[in-house]
Scaffold this motif. Structure first.
Motif, mmCIF file in Angstrom:
data_model
loop_
_atom_site.group_PDB
_atom_site.id
_atom_site.type_symbol
_atom_site.label_atom_id
_atom_site.label_comp_id
_atom_site.label_asym_id
_atom_site.label_seq_id
_atom_site.Cartn_x
_atom_site.Cartn_y
_atom_site.Cartn_z
ATOM 1 N N SER A 133 -26.244 -10.933 7.691
ATOM 2 C CA SER A 133 -27.209 -12.020 7.869
ATOM 3 C C SER A 133 -26.503 -13.331 8.213
ATOM 4 C CB SER A 133 -28.048 -12.177 6.594
ATOM 5 O OG SER A 133 -28.701 -10.950 6.296
ATOM 6 N N ALA A 146 -32.004 -14.596 5.275
ATOM 7 C CA ALA A 146 -31.503 -14.964 3.949
ATOM 8 C C ALA A 146 -30.096 -14.403 3.758
ATOM 9 C CB ALA A 146 -32.427 -14.426 2.874
ATOM 10 N N THR A 154 -30.622 -8.857 1.744
ATOM 11 C CA THR A 154 -31.634 -8.475 2.731
ATOM 12 C C THR A 154 -32.383 -7.245 2.243
ATOM 13 O OG1 THR A 154 -30.247 -9.348 4.497
ATOM 14 C CG2 THR A 154 -32.013 -7.833 5.147
ATOM 15 N N ASP A 170 -31.674 -7.221 12.039
ATOM 16 C CA ASP A 170 -30.963 -7.309 10.755
ATOM 17 C C ASP A 170 -31.454 -6.162 9.864
ATOM 18 O OD1 ASP A 170 -29.338 -8.249 8.724
ATOM 19 O OD2 ASP A 170 -30.653 -9.898 8.127
#
Ligand SMILES: Nc1nc2c(ncn2[C@@H]2O[C@H](COP(=O)(O)OP(=O)(O)OP(=O)(O)O)[C@@H](O)[C@H]2O)c(=O)[nH]1
Ligand SMILES: [Mg+2]
Length: 278
Positions: A133, A146, A154, A170
């Protein structure tokens, strides 16, 4: 053998497999301090017919010579790799070009068929805490995903548009059901990919001292002013006494363990690669 495979990881792995047909390339993130231990053995099979680019993260934390050896090792397996530091941003801009090199044939074919060039769709995968991330945020230049200094931040997949050249997916960090060796679990825990309490901390610290004595003796001596010939318990005791970690007239070893871990993870012990090929 140590195991740490919570149910949500099996789910995350399944979702990775499901999305595979939607992406052009897989960005497999490996931690520069543990390029071997952070490589999910199950990915070899899952991505057998996918285009892959290995992105070695946290490169500024690792031993440069060892990183170069690992890049050669991956090259020998036919896999391109690139090193990045997602905090400073070093080399992050070169990822698109590296991906284009991996996808060269496909891009040429698409052009020959008259298809309009479109953004490369890449899936970002890797173990918890490897920096998926953070890398995505560095690429977008804003807080799109985040991040956090602990594994499992995540929770769900998320598509993020980087620019006209690149779309990224992601994904949550994934481990595998059984680690290869106790050494591998120590390396994962030392680097923060799994929680410290998954292994016996005391054993991990003793292992880490042996490791430092063998590969990075001067880092150990310079930082703590100890003798390399001292046995590990004496070294721990000396560090504790120097720091004043005394509880009821005894050295508080738990505090000494924390110092070693924090010093390693914050680079105060210098640049260290845990996975050595020999
Ligand atoms: N020094 C350094 N730290 C990094 C780098 N990339 C990520 N980090 C740190 O590593 C920690 C984990 O980063 P994340 O981006 O949340 O990791 P993740 O792979 O998304 O983790 P999960 O979502 O838990 O799977 C954070 O504290 C980041 O600041 C890097 O290149 N260098
Ligand atoms: Mg994440």
């Amino acid at each position: 053998m140590i195991q740490w495979y919570p149910g949500h990881m099996a789910k995350a792995k399944k979702e990775i497999q499901e999305k595979l047909k939607l992406v052009d390339i897989v960005f497999e993130l490996l931690d520069a301090r543990i390029p071997f231990s952070s490589q999910n053995p199950e990915f070899q099979k899952i991505f057998a017919s996918s285009k892959r680019l290995i992105i070695i993260t946290k490169s500024e934390m690792a031993d440069k010579n060892e990183t170069a050896k690992w890049q050669k090792y991956f090259k020998n397996q036919g896999i391109d790799s690139i090193t990045v530091d997602s905090i400073s941003g070093a080399n992050v801009k070169n990822i698109v070009n590296s991906a284009k090199v991996v996808l060269e044939e496909k891009i040429k074919k698409d052009l020959a068929r008259g298809l309009k060039p479109r953004a490369i769709r890449a899936m970002v995968v890797g173990i918890p805490n490897v920096g998926k991330s953070t890398l995505i945020n560095k690429l977008t230049g804003k807080h799109s995903a985040a991040t956090g200094d602990k594994p499992g931040v995540t929770k769900a997949q998320q598509w993020i548009r980087i620019n006209k050249d690149l779309d990224l997916l992601d994904t949550p960090g994934v481990l595998w059901p059984k680690f290869e060796s106790i050494t591998q679990s120590y390396h994962l825990a030392l680097s923060g990919a799994i929680k410290d309490d998954v292994v016996r901390k005391e054993d991990m610290i003793l292992y880490f001292l042996d490791f430092l004595k063998k590969y990075y003796p001067s880092n150990l001596v310079d930082r703590y002013n100890v003798n390399i010939d001292d046995d590990n318990v004496l070294i721990l005791e000396k560090i504790g006494r120097n720091r004043g970690f005394i509880k009821a007239n005894e050295v508080d070893y738990e505090k000494v363990y924390e110092v070693l871990l924090t010093d390693f993870r914050s680079l105060r012990l210098g640049r260290i690669t845990l996975d050595h090929e020999d």
